[in-house]
Design an enzyme around this catalytic site. Structure first.
Site, PDB file in Angstrom:
ATOM      1  N   THR A 129       0.738  -1.303  -0.097  1.00 32.14           N
ATOM      2  CA  THR A 129      -0.183   0.456  -0.207  1.00 32.14           C
ATOM      3  C   THR A 129       0.997   1.367   0.228  1.00 32.14           C
ATOM      4  OG1 THR A 129      -1.081   1.137   1.200  1.00 32.14           O
ATOM      5  CG2 THR A 129      -0.258  -0.111   2.873  1.00 32.14           C
ATOM      6  N   ASP A 130       0.276   2.455  -0.091  1.00 32.12           N
ATOM      7  CA  ASP A 130       1.090   3.755  -0.247  1.00 32.12           C
ATOM      8  C   ASP A 130       1.169   4.315   1.037  1.00 32.12           C
ATOM      9  OD1 ASP A 130      -1.926   4.954   0.061  1.00 32.12           O
ATOM     10  OD2 ASP A 130      -1.653   6.288  -1.112  1.00 32.12           O
ATOM     11  N   GLU A 131       0.742   3.505   1.655  1.00 31.39           N
ATOM     12  CA  GLU A 131       0.438   4.316   2.763  1.00 31.39           C
ATOM     13  C   GLU A 131       1.993   3.763   4.085  1.00 31.39           C
ATOM     14  OE1 GLU A 131      -2.369   4.105   6.707  1.00 31.39           O
ATOM     15  OE2 GLU A 131      -3.892   3.874   5.109  1.00 31.39           O
ATOM     16  N   TYR A 153      -1.274  -1.253  11.414  1.00 32.15           N
ATOM     17  CA  TYR A 153      -1.579  -1.501  10.260  1.00 32.15           C
ATOM     18  C   TYR A 153      -0.759  -1.127   8.674  1.00 32.15           C
ATOM     19  CZ  TYR A 153      -3.372  -1.601   5.479  1.00 32.15           C
ATOM     20  OH  TYR A 153      -3.850  -1.427   4.010  1.00 32.15           O
ATOM     21  N   LYS A 157       2.339  -3.651   7.366  1.00 34.40           N
ATOM     22  CA  LYS A 157       1.845  -3.895   5.467  1.00 34.40           C
ATOM     23  C   LYS A 157       3.903  -3.299   5.068  1.00 34.40           C
ATOM     24  CE  LYS A 157      -1.098  -4.535   3.322  1.00 34.40           C
ATOM     25  NZ  LYS A 157      -1.993  -6.275   2.357  1.00 34.40           N
TER      26      LYS A 157
HETATM   27  P1  NAD Z   1     -11.048  -5.986   3.070  1.00 33.40           P
HETATM   28  O1  NAD Z   1     -10.764  -5.208   4.187  1.00 33.40           O
HETATM   29  O2  NAD Z   1     -12.390  -5.693   1.909  1.00 33.40           O
HETATM   30  O3  NAD Z   1     -10.908  -7.911   2.739  1.00 33.40           O
HETATM   31  C1  NAD Z   1     -10.156  -8.247   3.495  1.00 33.40           C
HETATM   32  C2  NAD Z   1     -10.430 -10.126   2.933  1.00 33.40           C
HETATM   33  O4  NAD Z   1      -8.925 -10.351   3.295  1.00 33.40           O
HETATM   34  C3  NAD Z   1     -11.184 -10.376   3.267  1.00 33.40           C
HETATM   35  O5  NAD Z   1     -12.572 -11.094   2.843  1.00 33.40           O
HETATM   36  C4  NAD Z   1     -11.301 -10.850   4.634  1.00 33.40           C
HETATM   37  O6  NAD Z   1     -12.092 -12.016   4.407  1.00 33.40           O
HETATM   38  C5  NAD Z   1      -9.341 -11.699   4.283  1.00 33.40           C
HETATM   39  N1  NAD Z   1      -8.556 -11.992   5.289  1.00 33.40           N
HETATM   40  C6  NAD Z   1      -8.358 -11.320   6.142  1.00 33.40           C
HETATM   41  N2  NAD Z   1      -7.431 -12.042   6.627  1.00 33.40           N
HETATM   42  C7  NAD Z   1      -7.425 -13.279   6.363  1.00 33.40           C
HETATM   43  C8  NAD Z   1      -6.410 -14.474   6.994  1.00 33.40           C
HETATM   44  N3  NAD Z   1      -6.198 -14.615   8.347  1.00 33.40           N
HETATM   45  N4  NAD Z   1      -6.605 -15.223   5.692  1.00 33.40           N
HETATM   46  C9  NAD Z   1      -7.568 -14.994   4.884  1.00 33.40           C
HETATM   47  N5  NAD Z   1      -7.849 -13.985   4.876  1.00 33.40           N
HETATM   48  C10 NAD Z   1      -8.151 -13.693   5.247  1.00 33.40           C
HETATM   49  O7  NAD Z   1      -9.676  -5.459   2.122  1.00 33.40           O
HETATM   50  P2  NAD Z   1      -9.763  -4.620   1.100  1.00 33.40           P
HETATM   51  O8  NAD Z   1      -9.573  -2.886   1.622  1.00 33.40           O
HETATM   52  O9  NAD Z   1      -9.908  -5.643   0.274  1.00 33.40           O
HETATM   53  O10 NAD Z   1      -7.778  -5.146   0.465  1.00 33.40           O
HETATM   54  C11 NAD Z   1      -7.077  -5.450  -0.088  1.00 33.40           C
HETATM   55  C12 NAD Z   1      -5.497  -5.599  -0.112  1.00 33.40           C
HETATM   56  O11 NAD Z   1      -6.039  -4.576  -0.708  1.00 33.40           O
HETATM   57  C13 NAD Z   1      -5.122  -5.777   1.445  1.00 33.40           C
HETATM   58  O12 NAD Z   1      -3.718  -6.265   1.227  1.00 33.40           O
HETATM   59  C14 NAD Z   1      -4.594  -4.404   1.712  1.00 33.40           C
HETATM   60  O13 NAD Z   1      -4.008  -3.155   2.319  1.00 33.40           O
HETATM   61  C15 NAD Z   1      -4.182  -3.869   0.092  1.00 33.40           C
HETATM   62  N6  NAD Z   1      -4.729  -2.419   0.198  1.00 33.40           N
HETATM   63  C16 NAD Z   1      -6.080  -1.537   0.023  1.00 33.40           C
HETATM   64  C17 NAD Z   1      -6.538  -0.564  -0.175  1.00 33.40           C
HETATM   65  C18 NAD Z   1      -7.480   0.019  -0.354  1.00 33.40           C
HETATM   66  O14 NAD Z   1      -7.845   1.347  -0.273  1.00 33.40           O
HETATM   67  N7  NAD Z   1      -8.481  -0.659   0.150  1.00 33.40           N
HETATM   68  C19 NAD Z   1      -5.812  -0.018  -0.831  1.00 33.40           C
HETATM   69  C20 NAD Z   1      -4.076   0.157  -1.167  1.00 33.40           C
HETATM   70  C21 NAD Z   1      -3.765  -1.430  -0.644  1.00 33.40           C
HETATM   71  O1  TDX Z   2     -14.973   7.737   9.914  1.00 31.98           O
HETATM   72  C1  TDX Z   2     -14.202   8.756   9.339  1.00 31.98           C
HETATM   73  N1  TDX Z   2     -13.989  10.297   8.874  1.00 31.98           N
HETATM   74  C2  TDX Z   2     -13.092  10.493   8.192  1.00 31.98           C
HETATM   75  O2  TDX Z   2     -12.659  11.910   8.157  1.00 31.98           O
HETATM   76  C3  TDX Z   2     -13.192   7.724   8.413  1.00 31.98           C
HETATM   77  C4  TDX Z   2     -13.245   6.300   8.050  1.00 31.98           C
HETATM   78  C5  TDX Z   2     -11.905   7.872   7.745  1.00 31.98           C
HETATM   79  N2  TDX Z   2     -11.674   9.745   7.459  1.00 31.98           N
HETATM   80  C6  TDX Z   2     -10.739  10.109   6.610  1.00 31.98           C
HETATM   81  C7  TDX Z   2      -9.710   9.534   7.730  1.00 31.98           C
HETATM   82  C8  TDX Z   2      -8.312   9.533   6.170  1.00 31.98           C
HETATM   83  O3  TDX Z   2      -7.437  10.421   6.044  1.00 31.98           O
HETATM   84  O4  TDX Z   2     -10.762   9.665   5.357  1.00 31.98           O
HETATM   85  C9  TDX Z   2      -9.679   9.021   5.400  1.00 31.98           C
HETATM   86  C10 TDX Z   2      -9.366   7.815   4.679  1.00 31.98           C
HETATM   87  O5  TDX Z   2      -9.900   7.141   5.040  1.00 31.98           O
HETATM   88  P1  TDX Z   2     -10.513   5.431   5.023  1.00 31.98           P
HETATM   89  O6  TDX Z   2     -11.525   5.050   4.172  1.00 31.98           O
HETATM   90  O7  TDX Z   2     -10.131   4.465   6.339  1.00 31.98           O
HETATM   91  O8  TDX Z   2      -8.688   5.015   4.687  1.00 31.98           O
HETATM   92  P2  TDX Z   2      -7.217   5.075   4.841  1.00 31.98           P
HETATM   93  O9  TDX Z   2      -6.579   5.488   6.105  1.00 31.98           O
HETATM   94  O10 TDX Z   2      -6.563   6.290   3.516  1.00 31.98           O
HETATM   95  O11 TDX Z   2      -6.499   3.734   4.298  1.00 31.98           O
HETATM   96  C11 TDX Z   2      -6.605   3.045   2.822  1.00 31.98           C
HETATM   97  O12 TDX Z   2      -6.099   3.306   1.941  1.00 31.98           O
HETATM   98  C12 TDX Z   2      -4.540   3.012   2.361  1.00 31.98           C
HETATM   99  C13 TDX Z   2      -7.665   2.009   3.434  1.00 31.98           C
HETATM  100  O13 TDX Z   2      -8.421   1.372   4.561  1.00 31.98           O
HETATM  101  C14 TDX Z   2      -5.866   0.139   3.594  1.00 31.98           C
HETATM  102  O14 TDX Z   2      -6.224  -0.265   3.210  1.00 31.98           O
HETATM  103  C15 TDX Z   2      -5.475   1.497   2.146  1.00 31.98           C
HETATM  104  O15 TDX Z   2      -3.707   0.408   2.329  1.00 31.98           O
END
Ligand code: NAD
Ligand code: TDX
Length: 345
Positions: A129-131, A153, A157
């Site tokens: 992730t970019d985080e 988190y 990662k």
């Molecule tokens: P999500 O939370 O929606 O889904 C995660 C999935 O992983 C779920 O289906 C959950 O059941 C499964 N899981 C969790 N623990 C597990 C385990 N121990 N064994 C098997 N399965 C398990 O997450 P997402 O937003 O789809 O993110 C997917 C990937 O992309 C993650 O690695 C996250 O770090 C990365 N990512 C997410 C974002 C974002 O904006 N959502 C951005 C960059 C990277």
């Molecule tokens: O209730 C809220 N109010 C609010 O202001 C929530 C849930 C979030 N926020 C803000 C926090 C962040 O600046 O919004 C922004 C986005 O928050 P999230 O949706 O929780 O995402 P973020 O923390 O940026 O992380 C996401 O992007 C990178 C994903 O959850 C990660 O899994 C991914 O790696």
């Protein structure tokens, strides 16, 4: 019909990005057979895979990536592994970081260790992730920049990201590491900001904006993310990191206004709340390396956000049971309306 000859394992395929990837992969690769391995945590939803549950080219296995007895043989039987499974919500990692270390770090280790013994694996995509870059005040992070994760988190990662790299450097596992920016689209769990604000606004409930609302995220449509991963499986170099970003840097307050406007809701729903601890101010990735391989995002943010809002509007069956199962939502609803969400006394 093309005979499926490429065995692909998708971990976390019942989650948001994973499920979009599974659907995309089965649509675009007639020669792939896809196995989804997912523990079905609160974030894993089998309904995300409804369309492919009876597809003979797909199988779903409920299991934990930390369980080597289950995950190991699946990795060793695969040509391609795309490892999405993770605990993903920053706010949860501030309360209980243990699950993040177990799944994100140890789970990645289990899969990589199995990959090390494989003689058929051609690509292991570590979804990072970019985080991991930490808060970026100015400019954009390049793949060679130092990583400085600032919340549990992001740190878990980052651990997995570097562990994957080490398995390439030491054992020659064909690892590709992707660092994607904030995704949005269908199937995103309503704890993340866009689906939380959209579903609250549909219910005319307040939307809790952290701090001064000026934090910036770069929004990437989930389909553009899936296409980037696909391209990297084909053209990426093992041992390398690739940033993936939508090029849509938006302040949270601006995002909130756009959502409320799309749903025709008043700005009085915006409720400033206490800031997230250690809240990263801004993420921004330089995507030159990926673009040099020919990738471009296809979804302009305005159109993508509109379509996403529409998806949540039309698919209450998907999100309403999730929210109604959450006692915090039920309390919130009752406090706002003075009555239960289900209309009962
Ligand atoms: P999500 O939370 O929606 O889904 C995660 C999935 O992983 C779920 O289906 C959950 O059941 C499964 N899981 C969790 N623990 C597990 C385990 N121990 N064994 C098997 N399965 C398990 O997450 P997402 O937003 O789809 O993110 C997917 C990937 O992309 C993650 O690695 C996250 O770090 C990365 N990512 C997410 C974002 C974002 O904006 N959502 C951005 C960059 C990277
Ligand atoms: O209730 C809220 N109010 C609010 O202001 C929530 C849930 C979030 N926020 C803000 C926090 C962040 O600046 O919004 C922004 C986005 O928050 P999230 O949706 O929780 O995402 P973020 O923390 O940026 O992380 C996401 O992007 C990178 C994903 O959850 C990660 O899994 C991914 O790696």
């Amino acid at each position: 019909m093309v005979k499926p000859t490429v065995e692909t394992l998708v971990t976390g395929g019942a989650g948001f990005i994973g499920s979009n990837f599974v659907l995309h992969a089965l649509d675009t690769h007639p020669n792939w057979r896809v196995t989804t391995l997912d523990k079905l945590t609160y974030a894993g939803r089998l309904e995300n895979l409804q369309k492919v549950i009876d597809d003979p080219r797909h199988r779903f296995i409920e299991g934990d990536v930390t369980d080597a007895a289950v995950a190991g043989p699946l990795v060793r039987a695969s040509d391609i592994v795309i490892h999405f499974a993770a605990e993903t919500h920053v706010d949860r990692s501030l309360q209980e970081a243990g699950a993040f270390i177990t799944t994100d770090v140890y789970g990645s280790f289990v899969l990589l260790d199995a990959a090390r013994e494989s003689d058929r694996l051609r690509c292991f995509v570590q979804i990072s992730t970019d985080e991991v870059y930490g808060s970026v005040e100015k400019g954009s992070s390049r793949e060679t920049d130092e990583i400085r994760p600032r919340n549990p988190y992001a740190a878990s990662k980052a651990g997995a990201d570097r562990l994957a790299y080490s398995y390439w450097a030491t054992h020659g596992v064909p690892v590709i590491i992707t660092r994607g920016s904030n995704n949005y689209g269908r199937h995103q769990f309503p704890e993340k900001v866009i689906p939380l604000f959209v579903t609250n606004a549909i219910d005319r409930l307040p939307v809790p904006l952290y701090g001064d609302g000026k934090n910036i995220r770069d929004w990437l449509h989930v389909e553009d993310h899936c296409r980037a991963i696909d391209l990297l499986i084909e053209k990426g170099n093992a041992g390398e990191v690739y940033n993936i970003g939508g090029g849509n840097e938006v302040q949270n307050i601006d995002l909130t206004h756009r959502i409320l406007e799309l749903l025709d809701r008043p700005t009085s729903l915006i409720t400033p709340v206490e800031d997230r601890l250690g809240h990263d101010r801004r993420y921004s990735v330089d995507t030159g390396k990926l673009r040099a391989l020919g990738w471009r995002p296809r979804h302009p943010f305005e159109e993508g956000l509109r379509a996403t809002v529409d998806w949540y509007r039309k698919n209450e069956w998907w999100w309403r049971p999730i929210k109604e199962a959450d006692p915090a939502y039920r309390d919130y609803y009752e406090t706002q309306y003075g009555r239960r969400h289900d209309g009962r006394a």
